[in-house]
Design a protein around this motif. Structure first.
Motif, mmCIF file in Angstrom:
data_model
loop_
_atom_site.group_PDB
_atom_site.id
_atom_site.type_symbol
_atom_site.label_atom_id
_atom_site.label_comp_id
_atom_site.label_asym_id
_atom_site.label_seq_id
_atom_site.Cartn_x
_atom_site.Cartn_y
_atom_site.Cartn_z
ATOM 1 N N PRO A 32 -8.312 3.358 -3.844
ATOM 2 C CA PRO A 32 -9.139 3.654 -2.677
ATOM 3 C C PRO A 32 -8.304 3.783 -1.407
ATOM 4 C CG PRO A 32 -9.242 1.319 -3.174
ATOM 5 C CD PRO A 32 -8.431 1.959 -4.274
ATOM 6 N N VAL A 33 -8.785 4.623 -0.521
ATOM 7 C CA VAL A 33 -8.224 4.712 0.820
ATOM 8 C C VAL A 33 -8.722 3.484 1.578
ATOM 9 C CG1 VAL A 33 -8.233 6.029 2.961
ATOM 10 C CG2 VAL A 33 -8.141 7.224 0.758
ATOM 11 N N VAL A 34 -7.803 2.736 2.164
ATOM 12 C CA VAL A 34 -8.187 1.495 2.841
ATOM 13 C C VAL A 34 -7.981 1.553 4.350
ATOM 14 C CG1 VAL A 34 -7.885 0.054 0.795
ATOM 15 C CG2 VAL A 34 -5.941 0.418 2.340
ATOM 16 N N GLY A 35 -7.486 2.656 4.863
ATOM 17 C CA GLY A 35 -7.359 2.753 6.303
ATOM 18 C C GLY A 35 -6.625 3.988 6.758
ATOM 19 N N PHE A 36 -6.781 4.254 8.045
ATOM 20 C CA PHE A 36 -6.122 5.384 8.699
ATOM 21 C C PHE A 36 -5.517 4.899 10.014
ATOM 22 C CE2 PHE A 36 -9.751 7.232 6.395
ATOM 23 C CZ PHE A 36 -9.119 8.196 5.638
ATOM 24 N N GLU A 37 -4.399 5.493 10.397
ATOM 25 C CA GLU A 37 -3.824 5.327 11.736
ATOM 26 C C GLU A 37 -3.888 6.709 12.361
ATOM 27 O OE1 GLU A 37 -2.782 2.489 13.095
ATOM 28 O OE2 GLU A 37 -3.050 1.324 11.262
ATOM 29 N N ASP A 38 -4.749 6.883 13.345
ATOM 30 C CA ASP A 38 -4.977 8.202 13.928
ATOM 31 C C ASP A 38 -4.852 8.116 15.443
ATOM 32 O OD1 ASP A 38 -5.775 10.728 14.679
ATOM 33 O OD2 ASP A 38 -7.701 10.660 13.648
ATOM 34 N N MET A 76 -1.307 14.165 13.646
ATOM 35 C CA MET A 76 -0.937 13.636 12.330
ATOM 36 C C MET A 76 -1.567 12.257 12.116
ATOM 37 S SD MET A 76 0.618 16.252 11.412
ATOM 38 C CE MET A 76 1.259 15.791 9.828
ATOM 39 N N VAL A 77 -2.064 12.044 10.906
ATOM 40 C CA VAL A 77 -2.763 10.803 10.555
ATOM 41 C C VAL A 77 -2.045 10.132 9.393
ATOM 42 C CG1 VAL A 77 -4.954 9.833 9.723
ATOM 43 C CG2 VAL A 77 -4.968 11.804 11.278
ATOM 44 N N LEU A 78 -1.790 8.836 9.530
ATOM 45 C CA LEU A 78 -1.232 8.040 8.435
ATOM 46 C C LEU A 78 -2.404 7.481 7.633
ATOM 47 C CD1 LEU A 78 1.731 5.824 8.187
ATOM 48 C CD2 LEU A 78 -0.449 4.705 7.768
ATOM 49 N N GLU A 121 0.842 -1.194 0.000
ATOM 50 C CA GLU A 121 0.000 0.000 0.000
ATOM 51 C C GLU A 121 0.880 1.248 0.000
ATOM 52 O OE1 GLU A 121 -3.648 -1.931 2.588
ATOM 53 O OE2 GLU A 121 -2.105 -0.772 3.630
ATOM 54 N N ILE A 122 0.324 2.330 -0.486
ATOM 55 C CA ILE A 122 0.963 3.638 -0.407
ATOM 56 C C ILE A 122 0.543 4.247 0.927
ATOM 57 C CG2 ILE A 122 1.077 5.952 -1.403
ATOM 58 C CD1 ILE A 122 0.114 4.562 -4.070
ATOM 59 N N THR A 123 1.480 4.834 1.639
ATOM 60 C CA THR A 123 1.143 5.523 2.881
ATOM 61 C C THR A 123 1.691 6.944 2.837
ATOM 62 O OG1 THR A 123 3.124 4.755 4.051
ATOM 63 C CG2 THR A 123 1.117 3.407 4.259
ATOM 64 N N PHE A 124 0.980 7.844 3.482
ATOM 65 C CA PHE A 124 1.444 9.211 3.652
ATOM 66 C C PHE A 124 0.829 9.736 4.942
ATOM 67 C CE2 PHE A 124 -2.268 9.296 0.948
ATOM 68 C CZ PHE A 124 -3.076 10.257 1.526
ATOM 69 N N ILE A 125 1.404 10.812 5.457
ATOM 70 C CA ILE A 125 0.972 11.373 6.734
ATOM 71 C C ILE A 125 0.578 12.828 6.536
ATOM 72 C CG2 ILE A 125 1.703 11.929 9.091
ATOM 73 C CD1 ILE A 125 3.683 9.536 8.865
ATOM 74 N N THR A 126 -0.557 13.194 7.096
ATOM 75 C CA THR A 126 -1.019 14.581 6.995
ATOM 76 C C THR A 126 -1.821 14.955 8.237
ATOM 77 O OG1 THR A 126 -1.994 16.170 5.452
ATOM 78 C CG2 THR A 126 -3.201 14.119 5.787
ATOM 79 N N GLY A 127 -2.068 16.228 8.385
ATOM 80 C CA GLY A 127 -2.772 16.726 9.562
ATOM 81 C C GLY A 127 -4.239 16.314 9.605
ATOM 82 N N ARG A 128 -4.681 15.906 10.760
ATOM 83 C CA ARG A 128 -6.060 15.459 10.974
ATOM 84 C C ARG A 128 -7.073 16.529 10.588
ATOM 85 N NH1 ARG A 128 -6.048 14.880 16.491
ATOM 86 N NH2 ARG A 128 -5.216 12.779 16.233
ATOM 87 N N ASP A 129 -6.789 17.784 10.894
ATOM 88 C CA ASP A 129 -7.756 18.857 10.682
ATOM 89 C C ASP A 129 -7.521 19.638 9.391
ATOM 90 O OD1 ASP A 129 -8.999 18.211 13.123
ATOM 91 O OD2 ASP A 129 -7.541 19.421 14.222
ATOM 92 N N SER A 130 -6.672 19.125 8.517
ATOM 93 C CA SER A 130 -6.372 19.833 7.273
ATOM 94 C C SER A 130 -7.489 19.669 6.246
ATOM 95 C CB SER A 130 -5.056 19.313 6.681
ATOM 96 O OG SER A 130 -5.213 17.969 6.243
ATOM 97 N N ARG A 131 -7.558 20.593 5.334
ATOM 98 C CA ARG A 131 -8.513 20.496 4.219
ATOM 99 C C ARG A 131 -8.255 19.219 3.430
ATOM 100 N NH1 ARG A 131 -8.287 23.182 -1.236
ATOM 101 N NH2 ARG A 131 -10.345 22.785 -2.114
ATOM 102 N N LYS A 132 -6.979 18.907 3.234
ATOM 103 C CA LYS A 132 -6.607 17.692 2.502
ATOM 104 C C LYS A 132 -7.215 16.455 3.149
ATOM 105 C CE LYS A 132 -2.252 17.098 2.543
ATOM 106 N NZ LYS A 132 -0.789 16.904 2.417
#
Length: 146
Positions: A86-92, A126-128, A46-57
């Motif tokens: 498809p997005v298949v999951g989050f680590e938050d 931050m959420v993966l 899978e492709i993973t990336f990390i971004t802010g939980r409250d971001s527009r993205k």
């Protein structure tokens, strides 16, 4: 000769430490949001990336449930991989070891440690995100006869 990458070639290319351009649909009648991201990928995974939980993205990613990612080599001869899925999951929140691995992938051990120290106050926001590659588009101009 085809300039398209084979499955093995595209997966090996995507696994390299390119800065990706992540695109996600916008539901407000605007153009899709496209932003540079650090990402990780291992062939077949899978492709993973990390971004802010409250971001527009992140809000758009959650709403759309799918994204596309482009990784490119900007120097001649050009090569790129564009993949969507498809997005298949989050680590938050994102696990500290995932944040460290991502920072070190792009900045090395020393730069990664500095980055983590500088962003420690935002670490718990931050959420993966995990994406399963579904459709691939590629071009490899190193295959073009000279």
């Amino acid at each position: 000769m085809s300039l398209t990458m084979s499955a093995a070639e595209r997966e090996a290319f995507l696994a390299g430490p390119h800065v990706g351009i992540l695109s996600v649909a916008d539901d407000a009648g605007r153009a899709p949001l496209a932003m540079p991201v650090w990402y990780a990928y291992e062939p077949g995974g899978e492709i993973t990336f990390i971004t802010g939980r409250d971001s527009r993205k992140m809000a758009l990613i959650r709403a759309a449930g799918r994204v596309s990612l482009v990784a490119q080599e900007a120097a001649l001869p050009y090569r790129y991989v564009s993949v969507e899925g498809p997005v298949v999951g989050f680590e938050d929140p994102a696990r500290p070891e995932d944040r460290r691995a991502m920072a070190e992938r792009y900045l090395g051990a020393e730069g990664g440690a500095e980055y983590l120290e500088a962003t420690k106050d935002a670490a718990d926001t931050m959420v993966l995100t995990r994406v399963r590659p579904k459709r691939w588009y590629t071009r490899d101009y190193t295959k073009q006869p000279r």
